[in-house]
Write a protein that holds these residues in place. Structure first.
Motif, PDB file in Angstrom:
ATOM      1  N   GLY A 155      38.717  48.323  31.431  1.00 38.16           N
ATOM      2  CA  GLY A 155      38.129  48.860  30.208  1.00 38.16           C
ATOM      3  C   GLY A 155      37.885  50.354  30.297  1.00 38.16           C
ATOM      4  O   GLY A 155      38.129  51.101  29.340  1.00 38.16           O
ATOM      5  N   LEU A 156      37.410  50.805  31.449  1.00 42.85           N
ATOM      6  CA  LEU A 156      37.154  52.238  31.630  1.00 42.85           C
ATOM      7  C   LEU A 156      38.452  53.039  31.706  1.00 42.85           C
ATOM      8  O   LEU A 156      38.529  54.162  31.197  1.00 42.85           O
TER       9      LEU A 156
ATOM     10  N   MET B 180      45.674  42.735  21.108  1.00 40.32           N
ATOM     11  CA  MET B 180      45.005  41.706  21.894  1.00 40.32           C
ATOM     12  C   MET B 180      45.924  40.526  22.212  1.00 40.32           C
ATOM     13  O   MET B 180      45.890  39.968  23.308  1.00 40.32           O
ATOM     14  N   GLY B 181      46.748  40.134  21.278  1.00 38.55           N
ATOM     15  CA  GLY B 181      47.590  38.966  21.500  1.00 38.55           C
ATOM     16  C   GLY B 181      48.935  39.266  22.124  1.00 38.55           C
ATOM     17  O   GLY B 181      49.723  38.350  22.370  1.00 38.55           O
TER      18      GLY B 181
ATOM     19  N   ARG C 128      48.708  46.162  30.645  1.00 39.90           N
ATOM     20  CA  ARG C 128      48.177  44.880  31.122  1.00 39.90           C
ATOM     21  C   ARG C 128      46.652  44.815  31.118  1.00 39.90           C
ATOM     22  O   ARG C 128      46.066  43.796  31.474  1.00 39.90           O
ATOM     23  N   GLY C 129      46.005  45.903  30.733  1.00 38.60           N
ATOM     24  CA  GLY C 129      44.548  45.954  30.803  1.00 38.60           C
ATOM     25  C   GLY C 129      43.861  44.878  29.990  1.00 38.60           C
ATOM     26  O   GLY C 129      42.967  44.181  30.482  1.00 38.60           O
ATOM     27  N   LEU C 130      44.252  44.713  28.728  1.00 36.82           N
ATOM     28  CA  LEU C 130      43.619  43.712  27.871  1.00 36.82           C
ATOM     29  C   LEU C 130      43.844  42.303  28.407  1.00 36.82           C
ATOM     30  O   LEU C 130      42.943  41.460  28.370  1.00 36.82           O
TER      31      LEU C 130
ATOM     32  N   ARG D 235      40.901  39.679  29.461  1.00 38.01           N
ATOM     33  CA  ARG D 235      40.812  38.335  28.884  1.00 38.01           C
ATOM     34  C   ARG D 235      40.786  37.272  29.977  1.00 38.01           C
ATOM     35  O   ARG D 235      40.149  36.229  29.832  1.00 38.01           O
ATOM     36  N   SER D 236      41.473  37.528  31.077  1.00 38.27           N
ATOM     37  CA  SER D 236      41.551  36.549  32.157  1.00 38.27           C
ATOM     38  C   SER D 236      40.218  36.361  32.865  1.00 38.27           C
ATOM     39  O   SER D 236      39.901  35.267  33.332  1.00 38.27           O
ATOM     40  N   TYR D 237      39.425  37.432  32.958  1.00 39.43           N
ATOM     41  CA  TYR D 237      38.204  37.377  33.754  1.00 39.43           C
ATOM     42  C   TYR D 237      36.919  37.355  32.927  1.00 39.43           C
ATOM     43  O   TYR D 237      35.831  37.241  33.505  1.00 39.43           O
ATOM     44  N   CYS D 238      37.034  37.443  31.615  1.00 41.51           N
ATOM     45  CA  CYS D 238      35.833  37.475  30.777  1.00 41.51           C
ATOM     46  C   CYS D 238      35.830  36.323  29.782  1.00 41.51           C
ATOM     47  O   CYS D 238      36.880  35.836  29.368  1.00 41.51           O
ATOM     48  N   THR D 239      34.641  35.906  29.405  1.00 37.37           N
ATOM     49  CA  THR D 239      34.494  34.855  28.406  1.00 37.37           C
ATOM     50  C   THR D 239      34.872  35.363  27.024  1.00 37.37           C
ATOM     51  O   THR D 239      35.436  34.634  26.211  1.00 37.37           O
TER      52      THR D 239
END
Length: 206
Positions: free
Chosen positions: A40-41, A85-86, A97-99, A103-107
């Motif tokens: 994100g940063l 996002m999708g 690949r950031g998003l 998505r993989s590690y956050c709810t």
């Protein structure tokens, strides 16, 4: 915290994040939340601020209702995050690949309408935050699972209230693994002491 838009300052934010997670007893969650935070940063510095070190990035991390919440805001013009996002990056792509990682590690992963403020949410298993409780007759020894601070106070209060309601005469709180207690946390101790006193019990803090 706020810092100028440089990649080097992301490392400083990462160090602050590690300290926060360790103090909260959440080392098990460190890898995923730190990786998502860094992505994100990076997006905020590289894409939002476009490498302009005169622009400021704001970063915050807190624990709220069994969720780790990361907030990142840059001074850029934003982007159409819902469109991106999708999308999945091509295997040969060097970026993008950031998003997907977030998505993989956050709810939950979401931006504001403009697309320059990111909010990441990561649900934390209650077993990581719960206190360790050892009972013996009319006594219970409680070891808090994390620092006794405002964000965790209600859950800790509920644990202690449940023990008091079971008729315990002596409640021992072992603070050996606790680094910080704020004013809200102290209020939990006082409320528990008052409740025990009404039934002839006592609170011991070690």
């Amino acid at each position: 915290m706020s810092f100028s838009s440089t990649l080097e300052n992301i490392d400083q934010a990462d160090e602050e994040t590690k300290r926060f997670l360790c103090s909260a007893g959440l080392e098990a969650e460190a890898f995923g939340i730190r990786l998502a935070m860094r992505e994100g940063l990076i997006n905020a510095v590289v894409h939002g601020s476009r490498g302009d070190r005169h622009k400021i990035v704001k970063y915050g991390l807190r624990l709220e209702n069994n969720h780790l919440i990361v907030e990142i805001e840059d001074q850029g013009g934003g982007f159409d995050w819902q469109f991106h996002m999708g999308k999945e990056p091509a295997l040969t792509s060097e970026s993008g690949r950031g998003l997907a990682i977030m998505r993989s590690y956050c709810t939950d992963v979401a931006y504001n309408g403009k697309g320059n403020k990111l909010v990441l949410r990561k649900k934390i298993g209650e077993e990581l935050l719960a206190s360790k409780i050892a009972k013996q007759r009319d006594q219970a020894i409680v070891k808090p699972g994390t620092d006794v601070v405002a964000s965790m106070a209600q859950g800790f209060r509920n644990e202690l209230r449940s023990l008091v309601e079971k008729g315990l005469k002596e409640l021992v709180i072992d603070l050996a693994g606790v680094e910080m207690i704020d004013s809200i946390g102290l209020g939990v101790f006082i409320a528990t002491h008052n409740s025990l006193s009404k039934t002839g019990g006592k609170l011991i803090v070690t």
